[in-house]
Write an enzyme that holds these catalytic residues in place. Sequence first.
Site, mmCIF file in Angstrom:
data_model
loop_
_atom_site.group_PDB
_atom_site.id
_atom_site.type_symbol
_atom_site.label_atom_id
_atom_site.label_comp_id
_atom_site.label_asym_id
_atom_site.label_seq_id
_atom_site.Cartn_x
_atom_site.Cartn_y
_atom_site.Cartn_z
ATOM 1 C CD GLU A 112 21.757 40.923 37.321
ATOM 2 O OE1 GLU A 112 21.260 41.361 38.363
ATOM 3 O OE2 GLU A 112 22.859 41.314 36.873
ATOM 4 C CG HIS A 164 24.206 43.894 39.109
ATOM 5 N ND1 HIS A 164 23.669 42.682 39.486
ATOM 6 C CD2 HIS A 164 24.615 44.491 40.255
ATOM 7 C CE1 HIS A 164 23.763 42.550 40.803
ATOM 8 N NE2 HIS A 164 24.342 43.631 41.283
#
Length: 290
Positions: free
Chosen positions: A211, A249
């Site tokens: 990511e 996150h």
Amino acid sequence: MSILVNKNSKVVVQGITGSEGQFHSGQMLDYGTNIIAGVTPGKGGQKTLDNRIPVFNSVENAVKEMGVDTSIIFVPPSFAAEAIIEASYAGIKVVVCITEGVPVHDMIKVKKVVAQNKTRLIGPNCPGIITVDECKVGIMPGFICQKGNIGVISKSGTLTYEAIDQLVNVGLGQTTAIGIGGDPIIGTTMKDCLELFEADSETEGIVIIGEIGGQMEIEAARWAKNNVSKPIVGFIAGQTAPPGRRMGHAGAIVSGGDDTAEAKMRILTDCDISVAESVADIGALMKANM
């Protein structure tokens, strides 16, 4: 074969008497995981989960009495670092920490301790690890997996499940799937996992799901270019994320350099990794590379 856990792993659950520990321990036992002990301070001497699992006051006691070698942690964020450190000093080889929200300054101390004791830490803030048809140490849904020859490494829990589903849909099963967690400081990196899968004779292909934010995917890709002999398919989540904003996150913050999705995808491609534009393409792309 597999990496990190298998049917012979002797598992202790830290926080086994809490609601999360109870629920997921039951799920793991149903999958076949060899849970032989639990730890809750002050509740030593009791038994839980239909009187099947003995509870100890400390990990040290569980190691001495039961010979446990793998731990999974279901405790609140403020106590998670202490639980990891306790397991590490007790000699546990593999520690999986599911807990989300562990303070970064706590993890700095944890990293030093686990490195000193040569403890393999997975997480925190992760879904854990599953070696298909052998052992599940975490919260992954075991029923979606199929035994096979693909290793899966992911920062994202839900995208791990999606990747597994895409692989199964094209007839590819998994050896081991591991969710490493998306926090800024975690125990095991993508590069670490690539090393383990490269050494595993039954793993013939690898999927990595990264990511935006940080350099982990780039470091893994550059190492893999010269050290991994198996085909790798990569996917980078967060392709529409604006710079400077955290997406999901705690570690997914784009600074505007080569930690953007576009930059990571380009670097992965330059390192001979087949990059999927969409998570829905992972299965087909992996099959095409086998």
